[in-house]
Structures are given as structure tokens and as C-alpha cells.
Design a protein around this motif. Sequence first.
Motif, PDB file in Angstrom:
ATOM      1  N   ASN A  69       0.818  -1.221   0.000  1.00  0.00           N
ATOM      2  CA  ASN A  69       0.000   0.000   0.000  1.00  0.00           C
ATOM      3  C   ASN A  69       0.849   1.268   0.000  1.00  0.00           C
ATOM      4  O   ASN A  69       0.329   2.377   0.117  1.00  0.00           O
ATOM      5  CB  ASN A  69      -0.934   0.013   1.202  1.00  0.00           C
ATOM      6  CG  ASN A  69      -0.170  -0.022   2.525  1.00  0.00           C
ATOM      7  OD1 ASN A  69       1.054  -0.016   2.559  1.00  0.00           O
ATOM      8  ND2 ASN A  69      -0.905  -0.056   3.627  1.00  0.00           N
ATOM      9  N   LYS A 101       2.898   2.377   2.247  1.00  0.00           N
ATOM     10  CA  LYS A 101       3.043   3.017   3.551  1.00  0.00           C
ATOM     11  C   LYS A 101       4.338   2.506   4.190  1.00  0.00           C
ATOM     12  O   LYS A 101       4.580   1.302   4.204  1.00  0.00           O
ATOM     13  CB  LYS A 101       1.852   2.701   4.453  1.00  0.00           C
ATOM     14  CG  LYS A 101       0.518   3.256   3.963  1.00  0.00           C
ATOM     15  CD  LYS A 101       0.477   4.769   4.066  1.00  0.00           C
ATOM     16  CE  LYS A 101      -0.876   5.316   3.650  1.00  0.00           C
ATOM     17  NZ  LYS A 101      -1.959   4.914   4.546  1.00  0.00           N
ATOM     18  N   LEU A 146       7.008   2.437   7.585  1.00  0.00           N
ATOM     19  CA  LEU A 146       7.075   2.554   9.037  1.00  0.00           C
ATOM     20  C   LEU A 146       8.485   2.229   9.495  1.00  0.00           C
ATOM     21  O   LEU A 146       9.123   1.317   8.985  1.00  0.00           O
ATOM     22  CB  LEU A 146       6.086   1.567   9.684  1.00  0.00           C
ATOM     23  CG  LEU A 146       6.167   1.405  11.206  1.00  0.00           C
ATOM     24  CD1 LEU A 146       5.728   2.684  11.908  1.00  0.00           C
ATOM     25  CD2 LEU A 146       5.309   0.215  11.652  1.00  0.00           C
ATOM     26  N   GLN A 154       4.030  -4.613  10.636  1.00  0.00           N
ATOM     27  CA  GLN A 154       3.288  -3.465  10.124  1.00  0.00           C
ATOM     28  C   GLN A 154       1.849  -3.902   9.864  1.00  0.00           C
ATOM     29  O   GLN A 154       1.603  -5.026   9.423  1.00  0.00           O
ATOM     30  CB  GLN A 154       3.917  -2.930   8.832  1.00  0.00           C
ATOM     31  CG  GLN A 154       3.288  -1.644   8.324  1.00  0.00           C
ATOM     32  CD  GLN A 154       3.980  -1.115   7.070  1.00  0.00           C
ATOM     33  OE1 GLN A 154       4.709  -1.832   6.400  1.00  0.00           O
ATOM     34  NE2 GLN A 154       3.749   0.153   6.749  1.00  0.00           N
ATOM     35  N   TYR A 208      -1.711  -3.750   7.909  1.00  0.00           N
ATOM     36  CA  TYR A 208      -2.219  -3.428   6.574  1.00  0.00           C
ATOM     37  C   TYR A 208      -3.727  -3.612   6.520  1.00  0.00           C
ATOM     38  O   TYR A 208      -4.256  -4.592   7.039  1.00  0.00           O
ATOM     39  CB  TYR A 208      -1.577  -4.332   5.515  1.00  0.00           C
ATOM     40  CG  TYR A 208      -0.076  -4.377   5.583  1.00  0.00           C
ATOM     41  CD1 TYR A 208       0.701  -3.289   5.199  1.00  0.00           C
ATOM     42  CD2 TYR A 208       0.584  -5.512   6.040  1.00  0.00           C
ATOM     43  CE1 TYR A 208       2.081  -3.323   5.266  1.00  0.00           C
ATOM     44  CE2 TYR A 208       1.964  -5.567   6.110  1.00  0.00           C
ATOM     45  CZ  TYR A 208       2.705  -4.469   5.724  1.00  0.00           C
ATOM     46  OH  TYR A 208       4.064  -4.510   5.802  1.00  0.00           O
ATOM     47  N   ALA A 249       9.158  11.684  10.648  1.00  0.00           N
ATOM     48  CA  ALA A 249       7.779  11.493  10.200  1.00  0.00           C
ATOM     49  C   ALA A 249       7.381  10.019  10.121  1.00  0.00           C
ATOM     50  O   ALA A 249       6.190   9.690  10.168  1.00  0.00           O
ATOM     51  CB  ALA A 249       7.574  12.161   8.837  1.00  0.00           C
ATOM     52  N   TRP A 250       8.356   9.130  10.004  1.00  0.00           N
ATOM     53  CA  TRP A 250       8.055   7.709   9.817  1.00  0.00           C
ATOM     54  C   TRP A 250       8.346   6.882  11.068  1.00  0.00           C
ATOM     55  O   TRP A 250       8.075   5.694  11.082  1.00  0.00           O
ATOM     56  CB  TRP A 250       8.833   7.165   8.623  1.00  0.00           C
ATOM     57  CG  TRP A 250       8.404   7.820   7.353  1.00  0.00           C
ATOM     58  CD1 TRP A 250       7.363   7.447   6.540  1.00  0.00           C
ATOM     59  CD2 TRP A 250       8.949   8.996   6.764  1.00  0.00           C
ATOM     60  NE1 TRP A 250       7.237   8.314   5.492  1.00  0.00           N
ATOM     61  CE2 TRP A 250       8.212   9.285   5.599  1.00  0.00           C
ATOM     62  CE3 TRP A 250      10.018   9.843   7.100  1.00  0.00           C
ATOM     63  CZ2 TRP A 250       8.491  10.365   4.776  1.00  0.00           C
ATOM     64  CZ3 TRP A 250      10.301  10.928   6.284  1.00  0.00           C
ATOM     65  CH2 TRP A 250       9.541  11.187   5.138  1.00  0.00           C
ATOM     66  N   ASP A 299       2.307  -0.441  13.770  1.00  0.00           N
ATOM     67  CA  ASP A 299       1.628   0.757  13.285  1.00  0.00           C
ATOM     68  C   ASP A 299       1.393   0.627  11.777  1.00  0.00           C
ATOM     69  O   ASP A 299       1.967  -0.246  11.106  1.00  0.00           O
ATOM     70  CB  ASP A 299       2.457   2.009  13.565  1.00  0.00           C
ATOM     71  CG  ASP A 299       2.429   2.405  15.040  1.00  0.00           C
ATOM     72  OD1 ASP A 299       1.599   1.846  15.787  1.00  0.00           O
ATOM     73  OD2 ASP A 299       3.244   3.269  15.426  1.00  0.00           O
ATOM     74  N   GLY A 355       1.992   3.236   9.458  1.00  0.00           N
ATOM     75  CA  GLY A 355       2.971   3.972   8.677  1.00  0.00           C
ATOM     76  C   GLY A 355       2.337   5.054   7.826  1.00  0.00           C
ATOM     77  O   GLY A 355       1.130   5.305   7.895  1.00  0.00           O
ATOM     78  N   ARG A 356       3.161   5.676   7.004  1.00  0.00           N
ATOM     79  CA  ARG A 356       2.684   6.734   6.117  1.00  0.00           C
ATOM     80  C   ARG A 356       3.467   6.689   4.814  1.00  0.00           C
ATOM     81  O   ARG A 356       4.446   5.958   4.688  1.00  0.00           O
ATOM     82  CB  ARG A 356       2.834   8.100   6.788  1.00  0.00           C
ATOM     83  CG  ARG A 356       4.253   8.448   7.185  1.00  0.00           C
ATOM     84  CD  ARG A 356       4.331   9.796   7.874  1.00  0.00           C
ATOM     85  NE  ARG A 356       3.934  10.870   6.981  1.00  0.00           N
ATOM     86  CZ  ARG A 356       3.797  12.145   7.368  1.00  0.00           C
ATOM     87  NH1 ARG A 356       3.984  12.466   8.647  1.00  0.00           N
ATOM     88  NH2 ARG A 356       3.454  13.068   6.515  1.00  0.00           N
ATOM     89  N   LEU A 357       3.030   7.463   3.818  1.00  0.00           N
ATOM     90  CA  LEU A 357       3.674   7.456   2.504  1.00  0.00           C
ATOM     91  C   LEU A 357       5.161   7.767   2.635  1.00  0.00           C
ATOM     92  O   LEU A 357       5.555   8.609   3.444  1.00  0.00           O
ATOM     93  CB  LEU A 357       3.001   8.451   1.572  1.00  0.00           C
ATOM     94  CG  LEU A 357       1.566   8.108   1.153  1.00  0.00           C
ATOM     95  CD1 LEU A 357       0.975   9.223   0.312  1.00  0.00           C
ATOM     96  CD2 LEU A 357       1.527   6.785   0.387  1.00  0.00           C
TER      97      LEU A 357
END
Length: 222
Positions: A141, A143, A145, A164, A166, A199-200, A206, A208-210
Motif C-alpha cells: 500500500n 506506507k 514505518l 506493520q 495493513y 515522520a516515519w 503501526d 505507517g505513512r507514505l
Amino acid sequence: MGWMRAVKGHQVDLSDMKYKEGDEEQFQLQGQTTDKLLLFSSDGRFYTLPCDKIPKSKGHGEPVRLMIDVENDADIVGMCIYTPNSKLLIASTAGKGFVVDMDEVVAQTRAGKQILNVTPGHKAAICYLAQGDHVAVIGDNRKMLIFPISQIPPMKKGQGVTLQKYRDGGMSDAKVFTLKEGLSWALGGKTRIETDLKAWLGNRADAGRLPPTGFPRTNKFS
């Protein structure tokens, strides 16, 4: 396609290595004939192969299945030189994994040794040296982390713990690294290093993010 061969010498130029038609390079390692090679298959089994048993023919070598008993529906997804007192991070596409001592995965028979239990619909995909203090994980996806490797418990075998979370898809890749040195990845023949990773940073499991701008669309660190 699962063929293997050894090339003798130091600092050998492998740029002109020939492969069977339709085949391509998957792994390339440097070792010695006295070393042991550890192979990790997509069904979570480890196999051990003495490096002096790898064919040294000038052709394409031999199918790895002539040397070890890999299941027909499994593929080799990881490979490394056995190093005493070292650890590996192993994980499946389900996003579950653990840290294991290399000594625990050495197999004594051609049938190998079951280490990572894989749930239906997923496969073992990650096998990297656990050298560093943090782990970066990225999913299908896209993302990403990052969390301390100390949050992953050491195990001898099993499914492991969630690395992680999903909602869709699964794990694409992971990397163990030292946080103060930054996170690196390959991009267009070059290596990029990102040091501002606040930021990550998070905790194991968790979402995570882009990833940072410029991260490969393959969702792979290398």
C-alpha cells in the motif's frame, strides 16, 4: 529459474555473466569454498549448502533443486553466507516476522529446516542480516514505518509478530539499518540517503505513512 554456479577468483567481473534464455540474476554473493550458504524458501524453510558443493562449470551451473529438496511450489527468496553469532530478520508478506539466530537456521539435511510458519495466501519474503538498531518496513500500500529492532522479539521458529499493519495487501520489503546513519535506498543506479526520518518513526504494528518523495515505485529498498 533456480540455477546456481560458482565463479572462482577475487574481485571477479560478473558484468558479462550469461544466463539461460529468459532467465536473469536473482542473487550474487561473495564467499569462500569453506563457507556455508544459507538459502531461504518462500514456504519458510532454510537450507544449508557447503560452498564447495556449488558447481563451478563454465555453463549455466545446475538447478538448485538437484542440491537441496525445495518443494515444487516454493522458490528461493533469500540467500546469505553463514556467519556465527549473527542474526537474521525474517518475515512473510503477511507482515509478520521475527529475529532469529543464524545458528538456529542451519539445516543438517537436504530437506531443510522449517523456521517461519506462513499463513495461507502469503509467503516468506524477507531474509536480511539484522545489523542495526532500527527496521524500516514498507507495504504494498506504499506506507512506510520505522521502529526500533528491539521491539521485535527473538524466536527460534513460528509465525512471528506483526511488523506493520495493513488494511489491504501485505509487506513489500524491509530493511535493518542504523538510525543515525540514515535510511538508504537504490534509485536509478544511485543510492539516496534520508536522515530526517521523524515522520516515519513509530512502533511495531503501526500502519505507517507514505514514503519520502523519490522513493522507488517498486516499494523496494534495493
